[in-house]
Design a protein around this motif. Structure first.
Motif, short mmCIF file in Angstrom:
data_model
loop_
_atom_site.label_atom_id
_atom_site.label_comp_id
_atom_site.label_asym_id
_atom_site.label_seq_id
_atom_site.Cartn_x
_atom_site.Cartn_y
_atom_site.Cartn_z
N LEU A 116 67.97 29.68 31.53
CA LEU A 116 68.48 28.38 31.15
C LEU A 116 67.12 27.44 31.23
O LEU A 116 67.25 26.79 29.92
N PRO A 117 66.25 26.95 31.94
CA PRO A 117 65.06 26.30 31.62
C PRO A 117 64.30 26.77 30.44
O PRO A 117 63.79 26.00 29.90
N TYR A 130 56.06 23.15 33.86
CA TYR A 130 57.38 23.76 33.87
C TYR A 130 57.49 25.23 33.37
O TYR A 130 57.81 26.12 33.95
N ALA A 131 56.97 25.04 32.30
CA ALA A 131 56.85 26.62 31.43
C ALA A 131 56.17 27.48 32.39
O ALA A 131 56.48 28.86 32.37
N TYR A 189 54.63 15.77 28.31
CA TYR A 189 54.09 16.85 27.52
C TYR A 189 53.68 17.88 28.45
O TYR A 189 53.59 18.90 28.69
N ARG A 190 52.53 16.99 29.43
CA ARG A 190 51.92 17.78 30.53
C ARG A 190 52.85 18.58 31.44
O ARG A 190 52.68 19.72 32.23
N ARG A 191 53.90 17.44 31.74
CA ARG A 191 55.01 18.18 32.68
C ARG A 191 55.68 19.19 32.24
O ARG A 191 55.74 20.21 33.12
N PHE A 208 49.99 28.90 27.73
CA PHE A 208 49.97 27.44 28.26
C PHE A 208 49.08 27.37 29.41
O PHE A 208 49.11 26.24 30.31
N ARG A 209 47.95 28.11 29.48
CA ARG A 209 46.98 28.02 30.62
C ARG A 209 46.15 26.79 30.39
O ARG A 209 45.73 26.21 31.45
N LYS A 210 45.98 26.24 29.36
CA LYS A 210 45.18 25.21 29.14
C LYS A 210 46.17 23.95 29.18
O LYS A 210 46.80 23.46 27.97
N VAL A 211 46.49 23.31 30.37
CA VAL A 211 47.27 22.18 30.33
C VAL A 211 46.85 20.81 29.75
O VAL A 211 45.58 20.64 30.23
#
Length: 320
Positions: A138-139, A10-11, A4-6, A62-65
């Motif tokens: 796509l991603p 990516y996002a 989930y972290r990865r 998603f700034r808080k990874v």
């Protein structure tokens, strides 16, 4: 699947790439549009600005990874849910704004009889943008499903909307080069497309304002668990039709019950002139094989009417 972290990283990465690319593309489009007095290129630059804001909202979301090894819980925390809701509302509003601006531009094209821009600058910008934006989209589409994020899904829809409008701009210019009577095609097509992604924006806002909002993709893009996909093969038993007991192949769905591990066997034995049909199932408690058989007498034996049907029904009713 990555952690989930990865996926969060990516996002953020793809959104930053989107901000940089669309910022440059929008600036170039507005510059060339102002120089050539092309309404289409100026509108294209405004469209790129909307995509930039949408990508920034995803980065903010998603700034808080997550910490290493930390996986997403079934339910978002109160703070994460608040960020997801606000980002979803913002992107939904941007899609509505894109819809309104597209409709206004399309009406201006149709009313003023404005001809598509066939300059080399317009064609080069459109063609290069289509290729690059497709590989950026796509991603985003994958991450929306993997993260089960309504904000990421909205960003993917926003990117797809920009790709569609760019495609219309490009094709409209090419058509006008060979057919002068097709000046209205890009304006009319853009107006139709605007209603499609406007509806998506409305659904996003409605979902974000709902009391049932969970931050997820509203069930239509969520990645399903393997067990759920397996169960869809048969709502009652979770097995394919061809995996059913052979003696029940012609019976109604669900009339032949299975075992806990789904181990079913169908067997037919020939003993002299008697055909013995067995339907075997393993007992979930002891593992022993339970056998229910029916006998079909030969042609010379006396047989009461309907016995064959009774035999089949008996096997199927006792297999359960």
């Amino acid at each position: 699947m990555p952690s989930y972290r990865r996926l969060q990283q990516y996002a953020i990465a793809i959104s930053i790439i989107s901000v940089i690319y669309n910022g440059l593309e929008g600036g170039v489009s507005i510059g060339f549009g102002a120089e050539s007095k092309s309404r289409s290129l100026i509108f294209y630059g405004i469209q790129s600005a909307i995509e930039v804001i949408s990508a920034i909202l995803v980065v903010w979301r998603f700034r808080k990874v997550a910490r290493p090894g930390e996986e997403k819980s079934t339910k978002l925390s109160e703070s994460d849910l608040k960020f997801e809701r606000r980002a979803t509302l913002g992107i939904g509003a941007l899609l509505i704004a894109l819809t309104l601006s597209t409709i206004a531009s399309s009406i201006a094209i149709l009313v003023l009889h404005e001809e598509p821009d066939t300059s080399n600058a317009s064609l080069i910008i459109s063609a290069s943008a289509l290729l690059i934006m497709f590989f950026i989209w796509l991603p985003k589409r994958y991450l929306a499903s993997a993260l089960d994020s309504s904000a990421m899904r909205g960003e993917a829809i926003c990117s797809l909307s920009c790709i569609q409008l760019t495609f219309v701009l490009f094709i409209g210019s090419l058509i006008y080069k060979v057919w002068r009577g097709g000046w209205w095609l890009d304006g009319a097509t853009s107006m139709v497309l605007s209603f499609l992604f406007g509806w998506e924006g409305f659904k996003m806002i409605r979902w974000a304002l709902s009391e049932d909002f969970t931050g997820g993709c509203c069930d239509d893009c969520r990645v399903k668990e393997p067990n759920a996909q397996k169960a869809e093969k048969d709502p009652e038993l979770g097995i394919k039709e061809e995996e059913r007991c052979g003696c029940c192949a012609t019976s109604e769905k669900g009339s032949c019950g299975g075992t806990e591990d789904g181990a079913l066997e169908s067997d037919t034995k020939i003993a002299g002139s008697v055909e013995v049909k067995q339907c075997n199932a393993k007992s979930p408690a002891t593992g022993a094989v339970l056998t229910q058989g029916t006998e079909k007498p030969d042609d010379h034996a006396q047989q009461r009417p309907g016995s064959i049907e009774d035999d089949k029904d008996s096997c199927c009713s006792d297999c359960a």
